[in-house]
Design a protein around this motif. Sequence first.
Motif, PDB file in Angstrom:
ATOM      1  N   ALA A   7       0.839  -1.208   0.000  1.00 28.85           N
ATOM      2  CA  ALA A   7       0.000   0.000   0.000  1.00 28.85           C
ATOM      3  C   ALA A   7       0.871   1.255   0.000  1.00 28.85           C
ATOM      4  O   ALA A   7       0.563   2.237  -0.701  1.00 28.85           O
ATOM      5  CB  ALA A   7      -0.940  -0.001   1.201  1.00 28.85           C
ATOM      6  N   ALA A   8       1.974   1.252   0.760  1.00 28.85           N
ATOM      7  CA  ALA A   8       2.878   2.412   0.783  1.00 28.85           C
ATOM      8  C   ALA A   8       3.507   2.634  -0.585  1.00 28.85           C
ATOM      9  O   ALA A   8       3.609   3.776  -1.064  1.00 28.85           O
ATOM     10  CB  ALA A   8       3.970   2.211   1.836  1.00 28.85           C
ATOM     11  N   VAL A   9       3.916   1.560  -1.244  1.00 30.10           N
ATOM     12  CA  VAL A   9       4.513   1.685  -2.579  1.00 30.10           C
ATOM     13  C   VAL A   9       3.474   2.170  -3.586  1.00 30.10           C
ATOM     14  O   VAL A   9       3.765   3.040  -4.414  1.00 30.10           O
ATOM     15  CB  VAL A   9       5.154   0.350  -3.018  1.00 30.10           C
ATOM     16  N   GLN A  10       2.258   1.647  -3.510  1.00 28.58           N
ATOM     17  CA  GLN A  10       1.213   2.113  -4.425  1.00 28.58           C
ATOM     18  C   GLN A  10       0.935   3.598  -4.193  1.00 28.58           C
ATOM     19  O   GLN A  10       0.737   4.361  -5.147  1.00 28.58           O
ATOM     20  CB  GLN A  10      -0.071   1.300  -4.268  1.00 28.58           C
ATOM     21  N   SER A  11       0.939   4.032  -2.953  1.00 26.88           N
ATOM     22  CA  SER A  11       0.757   5.456  -2.646  1.00 26.88           C
ATOM     23  C   SER A  11       1.889   6.292  -3.229  1.00 26.88           C
ATOM     24  O   SER A  11       1.662   7.398  -3.720  1.00 26.88           O
ATOM     25  CB  SER A  11       0.680   5.674  -1.134  1.00 26.88           C
ATOM     26  N   LEU A  12       3.111   5.757  -3.177  1.00 29.33           N
ATOM     27  CA  LEU A  12       4.248   6.474  -3.770  1.00 29.33           C
ATOM     28  C   LEU A  12       4.062   6.621  -5.275  1.00 29.33           C
ATOM     29  O   LEU A  12       4.238   7.713  -5.831  1.00 29.33           O
ATOM     30  CB  LEU A  12       5.559   5.740  -3.474  1.00 29.33           C
ATOM     31  N   VAL A  13       3.695   5.542  -5.948  1.00 29.88           N
ATOM     32  CA  VAL A  13       3.482   5.591  -7.402  1.00 29.88           C
ATOM     33  C   VAL A  13       2.380   6.601  -7.734  1.00 29.88           C
ATOM     34  O   VAL A  13       2.525   7.423  -8.643  1.00 29.88           O
ATOM     35  CB  VAL A  13       3.153   4.192  -7.968  1.00 29.88           C
ATOM     36  N   ASP A  14       1.285   6.570  -6.993  1.00 32.51           N
ATOM     37  CA  ASP A  14       0.188   7.516  -7.223  1.00 32.51           C
ATOM     38  C   ASP A  14       0.645   8.958  -6.997  1.00 32.51           C
ATOM     39  O   ASP A  14       0.290   9.859  -7.770  1.00 32.51           O
ATOM     40  CB  ASP A  14      -0.998   7.196  -6.306  1.00 32.51           C
ATOM     41  N   ALA A  15       1.447   9.186  -5.953  1.00 28.91           N
ATOM     42  CA  ALA A  15       1.953  10.535  -5.661  1.00 28.91           C
ATOM     43  C   ALA A  15       2.918  11.007  -6.748  1.00 28.91           C
ATOM     44  O   ALA A  15       2.949  12.196  -7.086  1.00 28.91           O
ATOM     45  CB  ALA A  15       2.633  10.557  -4.301  1.00 28.91           C
ATOM     46  N   MET A  16       3.705  10.081  -7.310  1.00 32.79           N
ATOM     47  CA  MET A  16       4.606  10.444  -8.409  1.00 32.79           C
ATOM     48  C   MET A  16       3.793  10.961  -9.594  1.00 32.79           C
ATOM     49  O   MET A  16       4.096  12.021 -10.151  1.00 32.79           O
ATOM     50  CB  MET A  16       5.454   9.238  -8.817  1.00 32.79           C
ATOM     51  N   LEU A  17       2.766  10.225  -9.970  1.00 32.76           N
ATOM     52  CA  LEU A  17       1.949  10.624 -11.129  1.00 32.76           C
ATOM     53  C   LEU A  17       1.216  11.931 -10.881  1.00 32.76           C
ATOM     54  O   LEU A  17       0.994  12.708 -11.810  1.00 32.76           O
ATOM     55  CB  LEU A  17       0.941   9.524 -11.469  1.00 32.76           C
ATOM     56  N   ALA A  18       0.837  12.177  -9.645  1.00 28.30           N
ATOM     57  CA  ALA A  18       0.113  13.407  -9.306  1.00 28.30           C
ATOM     58  C   ALA A  18       1.056  14.584  -9.048  1.00 28.30           C
ATOM     59  O   ALA A  18       0.604  15.726  -8.949  1.00 28.30           O
ATOM     60  CB  ALA A  18      -0.763  13.164  -8.077  1.00 28.30           C
ATOM     61  N   GLY A  19       2.366  14.297  -8.929  1.00 20.56           N
ATOM     62  CA  GLY A  19       3.304  15.362  -8.596  1.00 20.56           C
ATOM     63  C   GLY A  19       3.044  15.926  -7.211  1.00 20.56           C
ATOM     64  O   GLY A  19       3.245  17.108  -6.966  1.00 20.56           O
ATOM     65  N   ASP A  20       2.612  15.069  -6.306  1.00 22.56           N
ATOM     66  CA  ASP A  20       2.231  15.483  -4.955  1.00 22.56           C
ATOM     67  C   ASP A  20       3.460  15.518  -4.050  1.00 22.56           C
ATOM     68  O   ASP A  20       3.848  14.495  -3.461  1.00 22.56           O
ATOM     69  CB  ASP A  20       1.178  14.514  -4.425  1.00 22.56           C
ATOM     70  N   SER A  21       4.085  16.683  -3.920  1.00 23.12           N
ATOM     71  CA  SER A  21       5.324  16.794  -3.154  1.00 23.12           C
ATOM     72  C   SER A  21       5.125  16.468  -1.676  1.00 23.12           C
ATOM     73  O   SER A  21       6.014  15.896  -1.041  1.00 23.12           O
ATOM     74  CB  SER A  21       5.944  18.177  -3.317  1.00 23.12           C
ATOM     75  N   THR A  22       3.973  16.804  -1.122  1.00 24.48           N
ATOM     76  CA  THR A  22       3.716  16.509   0.289  1.00 24.48           C
ATOM     77  C   THR A  22       3.693  15.004   0.524  1.00 24.48           C
ATOM     78  O   THR A  22       4.347  14.496   1.440  1.00 24.48           O
ATOM     79  CB  THR A  22       2.385  17.146   0.743  1.00 24.48           C
ATOM     80  N   ALA A  23       2.959  14.278  -0.297  1.00 27.58           N
ATOM     81  CA  ALA A  23       2.881  12.827  -0.149  1.00 27.58           C
ATOM     82  C   ALA A  23       4.238  12.183  -0.411  1.00 27.58           C
ATOM     83  O   ALA A  23       4.643  11.263   0.323  1.00 27.58           O
ATOM     84  CB  ALA A  23       1.830  12.246  -1.084  1.00 27.58           C
ATOM     85  N   LEU A  24       4.959  12.647  -1.425  1.00 24.89           N
ATOM     86  CA  LEU A  24       6.279  12.089  -1.725  1.00 24.89           C
ATOM     87  C   LEU A  24       7.229  12.300  -0.543  1.00 24.89           C
ATOM     88  O   LEU A  24       8.023  11.425  -0.217  1.00 24.89           O
ATOM     89  CB  LEU A  24       6.853  12.710  -2.998  1.00 24.89           C
ATOM     90  N   THR A  25       7.136  13.443   0.086  1.00 25.86           N
ATOM     91  CA  THR A  25       7.973  13.733   1.255  1.00 25.86           C
ATOM     92  C   THR A  25       7.621  12.806   2.410  1.00 25.86           C
ATOM     93  O   THR A  25       8.506  12.256   3.079  1.00 25.86           O
ATOM     94  CB  THR A  25       7.800  15.204   1.693  1.00 25.86           C
ATOM     95  N   GLU A  26       6.334  12.604   2.662  1.00 28.24           N
ATOM     96  CA  GLU A  26       5.879  11.775   3.784  1.00 28.24           C
ATOM     97  C   GLU A  26       6.150  10.289   3.576  1.00 28.24           C
ATOM     98  O   GLU A  26       6.365   9.558   4.539  1.00 28.24           O
ATOM     99  CB  GLU A  26       4.386  12.002   4.020  1.00 28.24           C
ATOM    100  N   LEU A  27       6.150   9.837   2.322  1.00 31.58           N
ATOM    101  CA  LEU A  27       6.290   8.408   2.035  1.00 31.58           C
ATOM    102  C   LEU A  27       7.740   7.935   1.960  1.00 31.58           C
ATOM    103  O   LEU A  27       7.989   6.730   1.917  1.00 31.58           O
ATOM    104  CB  LEU A  27       5.585   8.072   0.720  1.00 31.58           C
ATOM    105  N   THR A  28       8.688   8.870   1.932  1.00 31.71           N
ATOM    106  CA  THR A  28      10.098   8.510   1.777  1.00 31.71           C
ATOM    107  C   THR A  28      10.906   8.919   3.005  1.00 31.71           C
ATOM    108  O   THR A  28      10.559   9.871   3.697  1.00 31.71           O
ATOM    109  CB  THR A  28      10.691   9.180   0.518  1.00 31.71           C
ATOM    110  N   THR A  29      11.991   8.198   3.245  1.00 32.01           N
ATOM    111  CA  THR A  29      12.882   8.512   4.362  1.00 32.01           C
ATOM    112  C   THR A  29      13.731   9.729   4.001  1.00 32.01           C
ATOM    113  O   THR A  29      13.831  10.106   2.834  1.00 32.01           O
ATOM    114  CB  THR A  29      13.816   7.323   4.672  1.00 32.01           C
ATOM    115  N   GLU A  30      14.351  10.331   5.002  1.00 36.87           N
ATOM    116  CA  GLU A  30      15.197  11.507   4.767  1.00 36.87           C
ATOM    117  C   GLU A  30      16.377  11.179   3.857  1.00 36.87           C
ATOM    118  O   GLU A  30      16.800  12.012   3.059  1.00 36.87           O
ATOM    119  CB  GLU A  30      15.694  12.095   6.094  1.00 36.87           C
ATOM    120  N   ASP A  31      16.905   9.954   3.955  1.00 44.79           N
ATOM    121  CA  ASP A  31      18.062   9.567   3.133  1.00 44.79           C
ATOM    122  C   ASP A  31      17.645   8.802   1.872  1.00 44.79           C
ATOM    123  O   ASP A  31      18.456   8.096   1.264  1.00 44.79           O
ATOM    124  CB  ASP A  31      19.049   8.751   3.953  1.00 44.79           C
ATOM    125  N   PHE A  32      16.391   8.946   1.446  1.00 47.74           N
ATOM    126  CA  PHE A  32      15.877   8.279   0.247  1.00 47.74           C
ATOM    127  C   PHE A  32      16.785   8.545  -0.953  1.00 47.74           C
ATOM    128  O   PHE A  32      17.303   9.640  -1.133  1.00 47.74           O
ATOM    129  CB  PHE A  32      14.460   8.795  -0.069  1.00 47.74           C
TER     130      PHE A  32
END
Length: 182
Positions: A47-72
């Motif tokens: 579910a976290a990975v699917q959310s990341l893919v969806d956030a990538m397509l939407a260009g959702d910087s907030t979601a991308l920030t929340e779904l990834t670690t600081e050292d991503f």
Amino acid sequence: MKNLTILSILVTFFVMIQGCQSTSEKLDDESVDRPVVYNPNSAAYIAAVQSLVDAMLAGDSTALTELTTEDFISIYVTNPMDTVNKENFIKDWVSFQTLRSDQQNERLAVSCLKVNEGNYIGDWVQYWGNYSANLVDMDTSLFIPYFINLKLSDGKISKMYSYYDRVPIWQAVGYQITPPGQ
């Protein structure tokens, strides 16, 4: 002789069944250490990975920030020079909103494994998909089959290895492939 043949077949069949049962019991035995196992947290990690893919397509910087670690880090395996950190990864996907339209993802398959030993210890999600989009200002569309392998740490994505063929992208924007000697 006929009875001996039938008896041999029955004994062989019985041994095969017993062998399969004992193998199955061994695979179900959680006390046996294995280098790679199915991940017990697979539903949440997928579910976290699917959310990341969806956030990538939407260009959702907030979601991308929340779904990834600081050292991503995002590692483009076909060209490691294009490997980017979290800040540039987010910046790229936000900028794609002005360069591409009608971005779509088709998820083909997904799996989740836990690696217990070696250099890749951790939780991993493998994701196969097809990406498509129209290039703005070019009257051109893209269709790219891809595979991503993502490592999760504490439920967030820490690494993403991307595998895809770049030739269709180059051809879509006008490059031509010329064989050597022509």
